[in-house]
Design a protein around this motif. Structure first.
Motif, PDB file in Angstrom:
ATOM      1  N   GLU A  83       0.840  -1.210   0.000  1.00 23.72           N
ATOM      2  CA  GLU A  83       0.000   0.000   0.000  1.00 23.72           C
ATOM      3  C   GLU A  83       0.875   1.260   0.000  1.00 23.72           C
ATOM      4  O   GLU A  83       0.589   2.232  -0.697  1.00 23.72           O
ATOM      5  CB  GLU A  83      -0.935  -0.001   1.205  1.00 23.72           C
ATOM      6  N   LEU A  84       1.980   1.203   0.744  1.00 21.61           N
ATOM      7  CA  LEU A  84       2.851   2.377   0.852  1.00 21.61           C
ATOM      8  C   LEU A  84       3.503   2.722  -0.487  1.00 21.61           C
ATOM      9  O   LEU A  84       3.507   3.888  -0.907  1.00 21.61           O
ATOM     10  CB  LEU A  84       3.917   2.121   1.924  1.00 21.61           C
ATOM     11  N   ILE A  85       4.033   1.716  -1.188  1.00 22.16           N
ATOM     12  CA  ILE A  85       4.702   2.033  -2.455  1.00 22.16           C
ATOM     13  C   ILE A  85       3.668   2.440  -3.513  1.00 22.16           C
ATOM     14  O   ILE A  85       3.935   3.299  -4.362  1.00 22.16           O
ATOM     15  CB  ILE A  85       5.600   0.858  -2.959  1.00 22.16           C
ATOM     16  N   ARG A  86       2.463   1.869  -3.433  1.00 25.36           N
ATOM     17  CA  ARG A  86       1.420   2.288  -4.385  1.00 25.36           C
ATOM     18  C   ARG A  86       1.037   3.745  -4.119  1.00 25.36           C
ATOM     19  O   ARG A  86       0.860   4.532  -5.042  1.00 25.36           O
ATOM     20  CB  ARG A  86       0.195   1.359  -4.280  1.00 25.36           C
ATOM     21  N   ARG A  87       0.944   4.121  -2.861  1.00 20.51           N
ATOM     22  CA  ARG A  87       0.604   5.508  -2.507  1.00 20.51           C
ATOM     23  C   ARG A  87       1.708   6.457  -2.958  1.00 20.51           C
ATOM     24  O   ARG A  87       1.468   7.525  -3.505  1.00 20.51           O
ATOM     25  CB  ARG A  87       0.383   5.589  -0.994  1.00 20.51           C
ATOM     26  N   TRP A  88       2.962   6.057  -2.718  1.00 22.83           N
ATOM     27  CA  TRP A  88       4.126   6.854  -3.139  1.00 22.83           C
ATOM     28  C   TRP A  88       4.036   7.099  -4.652  1.00 22.83           C
ATOM     29  O   TRP A  88       4.229   8.209  -5.145  1.00 22.83           O
ATOM     30  CB  TRP A  88       5.388   6.074  -2.773  1.00 22.83           C
ATOM     31  N   THR A  89       3.724   6.036  -5.404  1.00 26.48           N
ATOM     32  CA  THR A  89       3.685   6.113  -6.868  1.00 26.48           C
ATOM     33  C   THR A  89       2.526   7.001  -7.336  1.00 26.48           C
ATOM     34  O   THR A  89       2.696   7.849  -8.223  1.00 26.48           O
ATOM     35  CB  THR A  89       3.533   4.691  -7.454  1.00 26.48           C
ATOM     36  N   ARG A  90       1.342   6.816  -6.725  1.00 29.33           N
ATOM     37  CA  ARG A  90       0.167   7.624  -7.121  1.00 29.33           C
ATOM     38  C   ARG A  90       0.430   9.107  -6.885  1.00 29.33           C
ATOM     39  O   ARG A  90       0.094   9.952  -7.700  1.00 29.33           O
ATOM     40  CB  ARG A  90      -1.065   7.207  -6.304  1.00 29.33           C
ATOM     41  N   THR A  91       1.092   9.394  -5.764  1.00 25.17           N
ATOM     42  CA  THR A  91       1.328  10.793  -5.414  1.00 25.17           C
ATOM     43  C   THR A  91       2.286  11.456  -6.407  1.00 25.17           C
ATOM     44  O   THR A  91       2.188  12.652  -6.671  1.00 25.17           O
ATOM     45  CB  THR A  91       1.906  10.884  -3.983  1.00 25.17           C
ATOM     46  N   LEU A  92       3.201  10.658  -6.966  1.00 22.93           N
ATOM     47  CA  LEU A  92       4.257  11.218  -7.816  1.00 22.93           C
ATOM     48  C   LEU A  92       4.079  10.933  -9.300  1.00 22.93           C
ATOM     49  O   LEU A  92       4.966  11.270 -10.085  1.00 22.93           O
ATOM     50  CB  LEU A  92       5.609  10.628  -7.390  1.00 22.93           C
ATOM     51  N   VAL A  93       2.941  10.320  -9.665  1.00 15.12           N
ATOM     52  CA  VAL A  93       2.846   9.798 -11.032  1.00 15.12           C
ATOM     53  C   VAL A  93       3.110  10.881 -12.086  1.00 15.12           C
ATOM     54  O   VAL A  93       3.672  10.604 -13.148  1.00 15.12           O
ATOM     55  CB  VAL A  93       1.494   9.075 -11.262  1.00 15.12           C
ATOM     56  N   HIS A  94       2.784  12.121 -11.785  1.00 17.34           N
ATOM     57  CA  HIS A  94       2.961  13.197 -12.763  1.00 17.34           C
ATOM     58  C   HIS A  94       4.428  13.544 -13.001  1.00 17.34           C
ATOM     59  O   HIS A  94       4.753  14.204 -13.985  1.00 17.34           O
ATOM     60  CB  HIS A  94       2.194  14.451 -12.304  1.00 17.34           C
ATOM     61  N   VAL A  95       5.337  13.131 -12.115  1.00 11.11           N
ATOM     62  CA  VAL A  95       6.759  13.433 -12.356  1.00 11.11           C
ATOM     63  C   VAL A  95       7.569  12.186 -12.706  1.00 11.11           C
ATOM     64  O   VAL A  95       8.757  12.267 -12.991  1.00 11.11           O
ATOM     65  CB  VAL A  95       7.434  14.152 -11.153  1.00 11.11           C
ATOM     66  N   LEU A  96       6.930  11.003 -12.640  1.00 13.64           N
ATOM     67  CA  LEU A  96       7.642   9.760 -12.974  1.00 13.64           C
ATOM     68  C   LEU A  96       7.403   9.395 -14.440  1.00 13.64           C
ATOM     69  O   LEU A  96       6.563   9.984 -15.098  1.00 13.64           O
ATOM     70  CB  LEU A  96       7.146   8.615 -12.081  1.00 13.64           C
ATOM     71  N   GLY A  97       8.137   8.398 -14.931  1.00 13.88           N
ATOM     72  CA  GLY A  97       7.924   7.911 -16.296  1.00 13.88           C
ATOM     73  C   GLY A  97       9.244   7.543 -16.938  1.00 13.88           C
ATOM     74  O   GLY A  97      10.296   8.043 -16.532  1.00 13.88           O
ATOM     75  N   PRO A  98       9.192   6.675 -17.971  1.00 16.15           N
ATOM     76  CA  PRO A  98      10.421   6.160 -18.585  1.00 16.15           C
ATOM     77  C   PRO A  98      11.338   7.243 -19.138  1.00 16.15           C
ATOM     78  O   PRO A  98      12.535   7.005 -19.294  1.00 16.15           O
ATOM     79  CB  PRO A  98       9.922   5.280 -19.731  1.00 16.15           C
ATOM     80  N   HIS A  99      10.785   8.414 -19.452  1.00 10.31           N
ATOM     81  CA  HIS A  99      11.635   9.483 -19.985  1.00 10.31           C
ATOM     82  C   HIS A  99      11.658  10.704 -19.074  1.00 10.31           C
ATOM     83  O   HIS A  99      12.048  11.801 -19.496  1.00 10.31           O
ATOM     84  CB  HIS A  99      11.191   9.853 -21.414  1.00 10.31           C
ATOM     85  N   ARG A 100      11.199  10.499 -17.832  1.00  9.96           N
ATOM     86  CA  ARG A 100      11.205  11.614 -16.868  1.00  9.96           C
ATOM     87  C   ARG A 100      12.023  11.274 -15.629  1.00  9.96           C
ATOM     88  O   ARG A 100      12.991  11.944 -15.293  1.00  9.96           O
ATOM     89  CB  ARG A 100       9.788  11.934 -16.426  1.00  9.96           C
TER      90      ARG A 100
END
Ligand code: NAD
Length: 371
Positions: A83-100
């Motif tokens: 749950e923690l890593i999913r929350r971390w990912t959801r919170t940051l999804v706009h700055v993550l990505g294969p080219h970001r």
């Protein structure tokens, strides 16, 4: 970030999470996620900048980043960790990505954690396995990545011995630490024809004058399962009369106190910061060749780069290609550092930073950004 986490007993904890993006001058930001109680912003910032220099040094097309959550991973159940890593990912999804920005495992996180991160990212953004590295081989991970850091330690060791005109096949090694890095470094050293005469971990230390065999090391898991040779004092391993000493466990194990008793001529920093500044300056003054951590343990990030490229190409390399490319990348990184050290008459550590910082500055200059 504030990360609310519903605990198994129904209570809600609000944990402090971080992602620091230090530089994208040379490519998407790259860096691990650490779950540890002492993680704070300063810590993550420092680690993010080190990633910028490390990716630059081994010339992979990434910048630097680091992330974390201030939490004791041992206090998390499997469900809570997911749950923690999913929350971390959801919170940051706009700055993550294969080219970001591409996370990876670090202390307290592992391949399973990265699989959950990838799954959460897919739910929000669609199929993009290159959004994270260090995944299980069964789920878009790369065969060879697990051993990559230890393998890189030995590629740079062989390069350092070659530079000094020494035959690696008649060289002896002592390795402190028998975890992911130390174990694979020991195995790769034996495969390269070196003699691993001593190993240690939390269960003890062992010395075998003629060198441990590959099968024995591969099957042991921990040092207490090795049976050839004799038991020795773990602290004494650092002071053995060997050609190469490989600290691959903890930081700060060689200090001003024990440095005068180190007898190895080559010291390869597989762990992060195993030498204090005082020990580094003393041993350098004694003519010991020190292969710095930023170079010696960079095999992991090179392995991550190979995983990322394979994910983008949707093509899996055979492990032999992974190993060959890893060896050749680290070899050329070592040669670049050695040439810089010769040019500036400085240590391999200083040369590593000269080269790494210069490449980032060059990228800034060509991009036309104000440094
Ligand atoms: P790990 O947890 O898998 O293994 C650590 C090993 O050190 C274990 O065998 C443990 O028993 C041993 N150890 C702990 N305390 C010891 C002591 N006092 N004396 C002797 N042995 C001791 O960790 P790892 O992934 O192998 O990482 C080791 C070091 O390498 C760390 O400093 C880490 O930051 C660094 N590093 C790891 C990677 C990687 O890809 N795993 C990449 C870069 C740097």
């Amino acid at each position: 970030m504030s990360l609310p986490l519903r605990r198994d007993d129904g209570t809600i904890d609000v944990l402090q999470g971080y992602r620091v993006q230090h530089s994208s001058a040379r490519g998407p930001r790259k860096g691990g996620i650490r779950f540890h109680p002492t993680v704070d912003l300063d810590d993550v910032r420092a680690l993010a900048s080190l990633m910028t220099w490390k990716t630059s040094l081994v010339d992979v097309p990434f910048g630097g980043a680091k992330g974390g959550v201030a939490v004791d991973p041992a206090s998390l159940s499997l469900r809570e960790k997911e749950e923690l890593i999913r929350r971390w990912t959801r919170t940051l999804v706009h700055v993550l990505g294969p080219h970001r920005d591409i996370p990876a495992p670090d202390m307290g996180t592992d391949a399973q954690t990265m699989a959950w991160l990838m799954d959460e990212f897919h739910r929000l953004e669609g199929f993009q396995p290159a959004c994270v590295t260090g995944k299980p081989v069964e789920l878009f991970g790369a065969p060879g990545r697990e051993e990559a850091t230890g393998r890189g330690v030995i590629s740079t060791t062989v390069a350092a011995l070659d530079r000094a005109g020494r035959d690696s096949r008649s060289s002896s090694l002592a390795v402190q630490g028998f975890g992911n890095v130390g174990r694979f470094a020991s195995l790769c050293a034996v495969e390269a024809g070196m003699s691993v005469v001593a190993v240690s971990d939390v269960t003890g230390a062992r010395f075998n004058r003629t060198g441990f065999g590959h099968d024995e090391l591969a099957g042991a898991g921990t040092v207490q399962n090795l049976h050839s040779g004799v038991e020795i004092d773990p602290a004494g391993l650092l002071e053995l009369d060997v050609d190469v000493l490989v600290p691959a466990a903890l930081g700060g194990v060689i200090t001003a106190d024990n440095a005068p008793r180190v007898r190895a001529e080559f010291l390869v920093e597989a762990a992060n910061q195993p030498l204090t500044a005082a020990a580094d300056s003393y041993l350098s003054g004694q003519g010991v060749t020190i292969v710095p951590d930023i170079l010696a343990n960079a095999g992991g990030v090179v392995g991550s780069y190979f995983e990322w490229t394979q994910n983008i190409q949707e093509f899996r390399w055979p492990i032999s290609r992974f190993r060959d490319e890893l060896d050749s990348r680290l070899r050329s990184a070592f040669d670049d550092v050695a040439a810089t050290a010769d040019e500036h008459s400085c240590s391999l550590r200083e040369a590593s930073f000269i080269l790494a910082v210069r490449r980032v500055v060059d990228a800034f200059m060509f991009r036309g950004q104000v440094v």
